[in-house]
Design an enzyme around this catalytic site. Structure first.
Site, PDB file in Angstrom:
ATOM      1  N   CYS A  88       0.842  -1.194   0.000  1.00 43.36           N
ATOM      2  CA  CYS A  88       0.000   0.000   0.000  1.00 43.36           C
ATOM      3  C   CYS A  88       0.882   1.251   0.000  1.00 43.36           C
ATOM      4  O   CYS A  88       1.569   1.506  -0.978  1.00 43.36           O
ATOM      5  CB  CYS A  88      -0.999  -0.031   1.156  1.00 43.36           C
ATOM      6  SG  CYS A  88      -2.362   1.138   0.927  1.00 43.36           S
ATOM      7  N   HIS A 192      -3.747  -4.235  -0.238  1.00 43.79           N
ATOM      8  CA  HIS A 192      -3.304  -4.819   1.029  1.00 43.79           C
ATOM      9  C   HIS A 192      -3.189  -6.326   0.836  1.00 43.79           C
ATOM     10  O   HIS A 192      -4.157  -7.066   0.993  1.00 43.79           O
ATOM     11  CB  HIS A 192      -4.276  -4.477   2.147  1.00 43.79           C
ATOM     12  CG  HIS A 192      -4.106  -3.091   2.686  1.00 43.79           C
ATOM     13  ND1 HIS A 192      -3.141  -2.776   3.620  1.00 43.79           N
ATOM     14  CD2 HIS A 192      -4.754  -1.938   2.401  1.00 43.79           C
ATOM     15  CE1 HIS A 192      -3.206  -1.481   3.907  1.00 43.79           C
ATOM     16  NE2 HIS A 192      -4.173  -0.954   3.172  1.00 43.79           N
ATOM     17  N   GLU A 194      -1.890  -8.485   2.638  1.00 47.30           N
ATOM     18  CA  GLU A 194      -2.145  -9.246   3.866  1.00 47.30           C
ATOM     19  C   GLU A 194      -3.638  -9.399   4.152  1.00 47.30           C
ATOM     20  O   GLU A 194      -4.029 -10.215   4.992  1.00 47.30           O
ATOM     21  CB  GLU A 194      -1.432  -8.576   5.052  1.00 47.30           C
ATOM     22  CG  GLU A 194      -2.120  -7.368   5.648  1.00 47.30           C
ATOM     23  CD  GLU A 194      -1.960  -6.090   4.824  1.00 47.30           C
ATOM     24  OE1 GLU A 194      -2.470  -5.037   5.262  1.00 47.30           O
ATOM     25  OE2 GLU A 194      -1.330  -6.138   3.748  1.00 47.30           O
TER      26      GLU A 194
END
Length: 213
Positions: A88, A192, A194
């Site tokens: 990001c 993102h 994750e």
């Protein structure tokens, strides 16, 4: 065992990133130690460096600069070939400049500025799941992914004026938006990774096994 340093400079989903990296290593059958750290010596000695980020470009740049020796450690290690992944705003910091709030220099590893998105009729921030577009087989980080795979975005600013050869995947949000950038051993995801469930874990696994050329 590979050592993965997740840079702690007061920004980013550090716990989520470290958990996702550990899961990616487990699924890929890789022995990995994941350290969330604000110690530049640990970052300099790592086999992989991950730089998360959320919020404003300028705030993240200031936060990184406030950790003595950290920016130098990242630059020196990656200059020497250590694979790097920005997430990001961590990806955005790879650019030449950020234009949010003020003009803020980035690392300058990829061409272009990070500017507010121009998406008439669509809301900002872009928040939610969106599909990736890329040429299958074009880069090792994309192994096992297929065009149209959805990942999770939260951002109002994006890379502009970038080089096509440094963008390996895009998404569409009122126009083409760079989603994954690569320059040598340095890569970044606007989304993102994750938070992107199985697709994100696969990409992280690819990063852990990536040998940049």
């Amino acid at each position: 065992m590979i050592r993965v340093a997740v840079v702690d400079y007061g920004s980013g989903n550090l716990a989520s990133a470290s958990r996702a990296l550990a899961l990616a290593a487990e699924r890929a059958g890789i022995a990995a130690r994941v350290d969330v750290t604000a110690n530049p010596e640990i970052v300099a000695a790592a086999d992989r460096i991950v730089l998360p980020g959320q919020g404003a470009f300028a705030d993240c740049a200031d936060g990184l600069a406030a950790v003595p020796g950290m920016r130098d450690a990242i630059e020196t290690a990656t200059d020497a070939g250590t694979p790097f992944l920005g997430i990001c705003v961590g990806m955005q910091l790879m650019a030449q400049r950020g234009l949010e709030h003020r003009i803020t220099p980035g690392f300058g590893w990829i061409q272009g500025d990070v500017a507010e998105m121009n998406v008439p009729g669509l809301r900002l921030p872009q928040m939610g799941w969106n599909g990736l577009e890329f040429v299958p087989g074009s880069h090792p980080l994309l192994d096992g992914l297929v065009p149209g795979d959805h990942v999770y975005f939260v951002h109002s600013y994006a890379l502009t004026g970038g080089r096509p050869d440094q963008t390996i995947a895009t998404t569409d949000y009122g126009g083409i938006v760079p989603a994954i950038v690569v320059a040598g051993n340095r890569a970044g995801t606007q989304f993102h990774v994750e938070k992107s469930q199985d697709v994100g874990i696969r990409l992280l696994g690819n990063f852990l096994t990536w040998t940049p050329r």
